[in-house]
Motif scaffolding. Structure first.
Motif, PDB file in Angstrom:
ATOM      1  N   TRP A  80       0.847  -1.169   0.000  1.00  0.00           N
ATOM      2  CA  TRP A  80       0.000   0.000   0.000  1.00  0.00           C
ATOM      3  C   TRP A  80       0.893   1.232   0.000  1.00  0.00           C
ATOM      4  O   TRP A  80       2.068   1.164   0.353  1.00  0.00           O
ATOM      5  N   THR A  81       0.329   2.390  -0.355  1.00  0.00           N
ATOM      6  CA  THR A  81       1.076   3.637  -0.356  1.00  0.00           C
ATOM      7  C   THR A  81       1.068   4.231   1.048  1.00  0.00           C
ATOM      8  O   THR A  81       0.022   4.319   1.680  1.00  0.00           O
ATOM      9  N   MET A  82       2.245   4.635   1.514  1.00  0.00           N
ATOM     10  CA  MET A  82       2.352   5.200   2.857  1.00  0.00           C
ATOM     11  C   MET A  82       1.869   6.656   2.845  1.00  0.00           C
ATOM     12  O   MET A  82       2.216   7.422   1.958  1.00  0.00           O
ATOM     13  N   TRP A  83       1.046   6.994   3.818  1.00  0.00           N
ATOM     14  CA  TRP A  83       0.591   8.366   4.005  1.00  0.00           C
ATOM     15  C   TRP A  83       1.615   9.040   4.918  1.00  0.00           C
ATOM     16  O   TRP A  83       1.700   8.714   6.101  1.00  0.00           O
ATOM     17  N   LYS A  84       2.394   9.918   4.359  1.00  0.00           N
ATOM     18  CA  LYS A  84       3.467  10.596   5.073  1.00  0.00           C
ATOM     19  C   LYS A  84       4.450   9.562   5.629  1.00  0.00           C
ATOM     20  O   LYS A  84       4.451   8.408   5.211  1.00  0.00           O
ATOM     21  N   LEU A  85       5.257   9.947   6.579  1.00  0.00           N
ATOM     22  CA  LEU A  85       6.209   9.028   7.204  1.00  0.00           C
ATOM     23  C   LEU A  85       5.560   8.361   8.409  1.00  0.00           C
ATOM     24  O   LEU A  85       4.563   8.866   8.936  1.00  0.00           O
ATOM     25  N   PRO A  86       6.127   7.243   8.890  1.00  0.00           N
ATOM     26  CA  PRO A  86       5.615   6.688  10.146  1.00  0.00           C
ATOM     27  C   PRO A  86       5.686   7.738  11.246  1.00  0.00           C
ATOM     28  O   PRO A  86       6.547   8.620  11.228  1.00  0.00           O
ATOM     29  N   MET A  87       4.790   7.647  12.189  1.00  0.00           N
ATOM     30  CA  MET A  87       4.638   8.689  13.212  1.00  0.00           C
ATOM     31  C   MET A  87       5.563   8.429  14.408  1.00  0.00           C
ATOM     32  O   MET A  87       5.106   8.146  15.511  1.00  0.00           O
ATOM     33  N   PHE A  88       6.875   8.570  14.156  1.00  0.00           N
ATOM     34  CA  PHE A  88       7.874   8.396  15.208  1.00  0.00           C
ATOM     35  C   PHE A  88       7.613   9.416  16.313  1.00  0.00           C
ATOM     36  O   PHE A  88       7.353  10.582  16.043  1.00  0.00           O
ATOM     37  N   GLY A  89       7.677   8.995  17.546  1.00  0.00           N
ATOM     38  CA  GLY A  89       7.470   9.894  18.676  1.00  0.00           C
ATOM     39  C   GLY A  89       6.021  10.198  18.987  1.00  0.00           C
ATOM     40  O   GLY A  89       5.737  11.026  19.846  1.00  0.00           O
ATOM     41  N   CYS A  90       5.101   9.536  18.325  1.00  0.00           N
ATOM     42  CA  CYS A  90       3.669   9.768  18.569  1.00  0.00           C
ATOM     43  C   CYS A  90       3.319   9.260  19.969  1.00  0.00           C
ATOM     44  O   CYS A  90       3.634   8.128  20.337  1.00  0.00           O
ATOM     45  N   THR A  91       2.673  10.118  20.749  1.00  0.00           N
ATOM     46  CA  THR A  91       2.303   9.745  22.118  1.00  0.00           C
ATOM     47  C   THR A  91       0.801   9.821  22.369  1.00  0.00           C
ATOM     48  O   THR A  91       0.357   9.508  23.463  1.00  0.00           O
ATOM     49  N   ASP A  92       0.048  10.257  21.355  1.00  0.00           N
ATOM     50  CA  ASP A  92      -1.374  10.487  21.561  1.00  0.00           C
ATOM     51  C   ASP A  92      -2.154   9.989  20.346  1.00  0.00           C
ATOM     52  O   ASP A  92      -1.797  10.295  19.199  1.00  0.00           O
ATOM     53  N   SER A  93      -3.213   9.256  20.592  1.00  0.00           N
ATOM     54  CA  SER A  93      -4.008   8.709  19.490  1.00  0.00           C
ATOM     55  C   SER A  93      -4.720   9.799  18.696  1.00  0.00           C
ATOM     56  O   SER A  93      -5.050   9.587  17.531  1.00  0.00           O
ATOM     57  N   SER A  94      -4.931  10.981  19.289  1.00  0.00           N
ATOM     58  CA  SER A  94      -5.599  12.058  18.553  1.00  0.00           C
ATOM     59  C   SER A  94      -4.748  12.530  17.375  1.00  0.00           C
ATOM     60  O   SER A  94      -5.288  12.956  16.354  1.00  0.00           O
ATOM     61  N   GLN A  95      -3.424  12.427  17.492  1.00  0.00           N
ATOM     62  CA  GLN A  95      -2.543  12.771  16.375  1.00  0.00           C
ATOM     63  C   GLN A  95      -2.794  11.826  15.198  1.00  0.00           C
ATOM     64  O   GLN A  95      -2.861  12.249  14.044  1.00  0.00           O
ATOM     65  N   VAL A  96      -2.944  10.553  15.494  1.00  0.00           N
ATOM     66  CA  VAL A  96      -3.189   9.548  14.451  1.00  0.00           C
ATOM     67  C   VAL A  96      -4.575   9.755  13.837  1.00  0.00           C
ATOM     68  O   VAL A  96      -4.734   9.676  12.615  1.00  0.00           O
ATOM     69  N   LEU A  97      -5.570  10.058  14.663  1.00  0.00           N
ATOM     70  CA  LEU A  97      -6.924  10.294  14.149  1.00  0.00           C
ATOM     71  C   LEU A  97      -6.947  11.494  13.196  1.00  0.00           C
ATOM     72  O   LEU A  97      -7.661  11.465  12.183  1.00  0.00           O
ATOM     73  N   ARG A  98      -6.186  12.540  13.506  1.00  0.00           N
ATOM     74  CA  ARG A  98      -6.105  13.700  12.612  1.00  0.00           C
ATOM     75  C   ARG A  98      -5.503  13.303  11.259  1.00  0.00           C
ATOM     76  O   ARG A  98      -5.984  13.713  10.200  1.00  0.00           O
ATOM     77  N   GLU A  99      -4.459  12.507  11.297  1.00  0.00           N
ATOM     78  CA  GLU A  99      -3.808  12.071  10.048  1.00  0.00           C
ATOM     79  C   GLU A  99      -4.722  11.152   9.243  1.00  0.00           C
ATOM     80  O   GLU A  99      -4.754  11.220   8.017  1.00  0.00           O
ATOM     81  N   ILE A 100      -5.474  10.305   9.922  1.00  0.00           N
ATOM     82  CA  ILE A 100      -6.438   9.435   9.226  1.00  0.00           C
ATOM     83  C   ILE A 100      -7.469  10.296   8.505  1.00  0.00           C
ATOM     84  O   ILE A 100      -7.799  10.056   7.344  1.00  0.00           O
ATOM     85  N   GLN A 101      -7.972  11.310   9.203  1.00  0.00           N
ATOM     86  CA  GLN A 101      -8.980  12.202   8.612  1.00  0.00           C
ATOM     87  C   GLN A 101      -8.408  12.946   7.412  1.00  0.00           C
ATOM     88  O   GLN A 101      -9.071  13.078   6.385  1.00  0.00           O
TER      89      GLN A 101
END
Length: 183
Positions: free
Chosen positions: A129-150
């Motif tokens: 699959w195509t990667m959306w941006k880079l992996p989220m190194f240093g991510c500590t909060d699921s809200s950051q991931v939800l924003r990127e999903i949106q």
């Protein structure tokens, strides 16, 4: 050397067979092994206790309709996950020290197009699959991931979107699940 080892193993048996008085004096009566018997291992009472009795209606979740819908990723057989359910999965991923990564694809499943066949290197289109941006190194909060999903869903509304969890030490994908189907 091998013949010396073999003769040392065989010698006590041949000695015992040669002197029946020694065998009867030192041996005890042992019943021959006749195999496992299911009647002794599994009693009928144990079977009735472990069997499932589902005579009444039970609260169950309706699973994803498999007809015309291939299975794509973990949880793909369930109805679409809510943002809270996705956040719980991502929080667990972060607690396990996994790095979230978002990917998208127009097909949504692995297909074997342009597959070279037996004896090939195993490459085929539709595997990645195509990667959306880079992996989220240093991510500590699921809200950051939800924003990127949106953002990914907004940018590519006709694509499948999934979240992966990478282990940075083993450098492998540990988990992945589908978060969005095309509109």
């Amino acid at each position: 050397m091998a013949s010396a080892v073999a003769s040392s193993v065989v010698a006590p048996v041949s000695l015992a067979a040669a002197s029946p008085a020694a065998v009867s004096r030192d041996s005890t009566s042992v019943k021959a092994f006749s195999g496992l018997k299911s009647a002794t291992l599994f009693s009928s009472q144990a079977q009735t206790l472990s069997s499932v009795q589902n005579g009444s209606r039970v609260q169950c979740m309706q699973v994803w309709n498999p007809i015309g819908q291939p299975k794509f990723e973990t949880f793909s057989y369930l109805p679409p996950l809510t943002d809270d359910e996705i956040a719980k999965q991502v929080d667990y991923m972060i607690q396990q020290n996994l790095i979230p990564c978002i990917e998208f694809d127009t097909v949504g499943s692995v297909s074997r197009t342009n597959f070279s066949g037996a004896g090939s290197s195993g490459y085929y289109d539709g595997r990645y699959w195509t990667m959306w941006k880079l992996p989220m190194f240093g991510c500590t909060d699921s809200s950051q991931v939800l924003r990127e999903i949106q953002e990914c869903k907004t940018q590519f509304p006709s694509c499948w979107v999934r979240v992966l969890g990478f282990d940075s030490k083993k450098q492998v994908q540990i988990c992945g699940f589908l978060v969005s189907r095309p509109n």
